[in-house]
Design an enzyme around this catalytic site. Structure first.
Site, mmCIF file in Angstrom:
data_model
loop_
_atom_site.group_PDB
_atom_site.id
_atom_site.type_symbol
_atom_site.label_atom_id
_atom_site.label_comp_id
_atom_site.label_asym_id
_atom_site.label_seq_id
_atom_site.Cartn_x
_atom_site.Cartn_y
_atom_site.Cartn_z
ATOM 1 N N ASP A 253 -6.408 7.886 3.369
ATOM 2 C CA ASP A 253 -5.026 8.335 3.557
ATOM 3 C C ASP A 253 -4.065 7.251 3.106
ATOM 4 O O ASP A 253 -4.356 6.052 3.241
ATOM 5 C CB ASP A 253 -4.752 8.674 5.027
ATOM 6 C CG ASP A 253 -5.657 9.782 5.533
ATOM 7 O OD1 ASP A 253 -5.643 10.868 4.931
ATOM 8 O OD2 ASP A 253 -6.367 9.554 6.523
ATOM 9 N N ASP B 225 -0.048 6.023 3.630
ATOM 10 C CA ASP B 225 1.228 6.144 4.331
ATOM 11 C C ASP B 225 2.257 5.271 3.629
ATOM 12 O O ASP B 225 1.917 4.236 3.038
ATOM 13 C CB ASP B 225 1.094 5.707 5.789
ATOM 14 C CG ASP B 225 0.113 6.585 6.566
ATOM 15 O OD1 ASP B 225 -0.040 7.755 6.196
ATOM 16 O OD2 ASP B 225 -0.483 6.084 7.538
ATOM 17 N N ASP C 280 0.188 -2.815 15.288
ATOM 18 C CA ASP C 280 -0.804 -3.322 16.234
ATOM 19 C C ASP C 280 -1.537 -4.577 15.764
ATOM 20 O O ASP C 280 -1.417 -5.645 16.361
ATOM 21 C CB ASP C 280 -1.798 -2.220 16.626
ATOM 22 C CG ASP C 280 -2.327 -1.431 15.434
ATOM 23 O OD1 ASP C 280 -2.208 -1.921 14.291
ATOM 24 O OD2 ASP C 280 -2.882 -0.336 15.648
#
Length: 520
Positions: free
Chosen positions: A77, A79, A184
């Site tokens: 994926d 982003d 994170d």
């Protein structure tokens, strides 16, 4: 609230990002140093970045995609992060949709049709977010459902936390340096500009990636409180990438794991599926054991994580299923969560099925009841449970039908849309010694054979299956409804209306189903 009002009135700065050192320092890494292969970059993601830049905005590929590119992997994926607001992003693309409440993002869609069938591709675009101190956020009692019930999900404060400091809503835009700090792990906080082929790194992510180290940005305990799902993400990344969790990042995991009870079940369920469908499911289970997460975190996995629970046969069967899933992912083949979960819960279904049969329930009715009871108890109320449950039920209810190879039953079964999933399930049962290997081989041959070969295969088991059936001798191919009774229960056919004739005033009978226009 009053203190905040006077601070704002007097021009005092908003209480924000109290841990200033978290911001890090911007380092721009050229292609000669990062050596990312541009051919691994999705052209649609690059097009989104280019469109945003042409529109006067900053834009970068961000997060796990950059990490994978640095490791020489092709990301699954892509982003994109930008300084444009969701409304500004939407205005630049013909097919773009603003979604989300907790975090508002934009889905830019390429192609038409279902994404899981490869007919379309979605690039997720998020706006740079500010690093907010939980003390500056509005604290509420409850969770996401509480906000929704009060009608405050679409309006009201942009930064909201619960009593434990978990972020319920975070739509405060900010500069890139703060956006990086609120992510994170260091290896997930890098930005790649495919136009200039430049990596922006604020927290030493490239260095940690080379050392295969998973390090939390900021104080780990605070970051786990903000979002307890980071505990699961730490486990998943460590298993998927073969990284070691840095000691300070690992230390609070067991103590903080109780906070996972506050996470919505649907989100936890999604995280569990990610753990098992990345192609590293066996490694993920090993990492979960290593980190010592308590029983109940993922009820479906409890018997796999605790050797004192369940049977050795159950664990062997599920291990085979997970190994098969990992193999399919590695080969680029699709995997379905319904199949994997059907494997995990099959022995629970069998135990309940046996209990109901022992209580006098007919075999097939008992199986149907067992399926419903186990699904509700172990899966619960999650998003998408309708399709998930439907697929799992079909796989389970198909298993006793494989044992019936008389009449038209095999011809009907092999035409079922979910036959391949049901057969793969049977094949795993045979590999685990639970079903006859001969039965699995017969069905594989039957599914691939032509009409004449299928008839020959039917003849080869005709007498034997009739004796095992214990009810009646097999009948010729022209069967009655009673021949297919089990199939009719598992795959209910549409009811046929009985044609009734109604007397009319003219004395002409008319079918209750109607007829050609003007027939009346």
């Amino acid at each position: 609230m009053i203190k905040k009002f006077f601070d704002k009135l007097l021009g005092k700065p908003t209480k924000k990002a109290s841990a200033a050192p978290l911001l890090g320092q911007r380092v721009e890494v050229p292609k000669s140093a990062h050596q990312i292969d541009p051919s691994l970059v999705d052209e649609r993601a690059a097009k989104v970045v280019q469109t945003l830049v042409d529109g006067g905005h900053e834009a970068y590929i961000v997060g796990g995609a950059v990490r994978d590119l640095l490791l020489g992997l092709r990301p699954k994926d892509f982003d994109v992060a930008t300084d444009a607001t969701p409304e500004q992003v939407k205005a630049l693309f013909r097919r773009a949709f603003i979604i989300g409440r907790r975090f508002r993002i934009v889905h830019v869609v390429f192609g038409r049709g279902r994404q899981d069938r490869g007919l379309s591709e979605v690039i997720e675009v998020s706006t740079f977010r500010a690093l907010m101190d939980a003390a500056a956020a509005e604290q509420v009692v409850g969770n996401e459902k509480t906000l929704k019930a009060e009608g405050r999900h679409s309006a009201g404060p942009s930064h909201v936390v619960d009593a434990d400091g978990r972020v319920l809503r975070d739509n405060v835009w900010g500069p890139q340096i703060e956006d990086a700090a609120r992510r994170d792990f260091t290896v997930n906080a890098m930005y790649y500009d495919p136009v200039r082929e430049l990596v922006v790194d604020y927290h030493g992510g490239i260095k940690d990636a080379k050392k295969k180290l998973l390090r939390m940005i900021g104080d780990p305990e605070t970051r786990y409180r903000e979002d307890p799902v980071r505990i699961i993400r730490a486990v998943r990344f460590a298993a998927k990438l073969g990284f070691e969790i840095e000691p300070k990042t690992r230390a609070p995991i067991q103590a903080m794991s109780a906070l996972l009870e506050n996470v919505p079940p649907s989100r936890l369920f999604d995280e569990m599926i990610k753990l098992l469908q990345t192609g590293h499911s066996l490694a993920s289970l090993a990492e979960l054991r290593k980190q010592g997460l308590p029983a109940g975190t993922f009820p479906v996995l409890d018997t796999l994580l605790d050797d004192s629970r369940g049977s050795a046969a159950h664990r062997e069967f599920v291990q085979l299923a997970l190994a098969d899933t990992d193999r399919r992912v590695d080969e680029g083949k699709p995997v379905a969560p319904s199949f994997m979960l059907a494997c995990m819960l099959w022995h629970d279904v069998q135990l309940k099925w046996d209990q109901l049969k022992a209580g006098g329930e007919p075999a097939f009715a008992a199986l149907q009841q067992a399926v419903e009871a186990i699904f509700d108890a172990r899966i619960g109320d999650i998003s998408g449970r309708g399709k998930l449950g439907g697929d799992m039920r079909e796989i389970w209810l198909m298993q006793p039908r494989f044992e019936r190879r008389v009449g038209n039953a095999p011809f009907t079964l092999v035409e079922q849309p979910r036959f391949r999933a049901g057969f793969d399930f049977l094949r795993l049962r045979a590999d685990a010694g639970e079903a006859l290997d001969e039965l699995a081989r017969w069905w594989e041959d039957f599914s691939l054979a032509d009409e004449d070969e299928r008839r020959r295969l039917m003849e080869s088991v005709r007498g034997r299956d009739a004796r095992q059936d214990g009810k009646r001798q097999p009948k010729p191919a022209q069967t009655t409804e009673s021949d297919d009774e089990p199939e009719a229960v598992a795959e209910p056919a549409k009811k046929r209306r009985r044609r009734r004739r109604k007397p009319t005033e003219a004395g002409v009978a008319v079918s209750s189903e109607g007829g050609e226009p003007g027939s009346v």
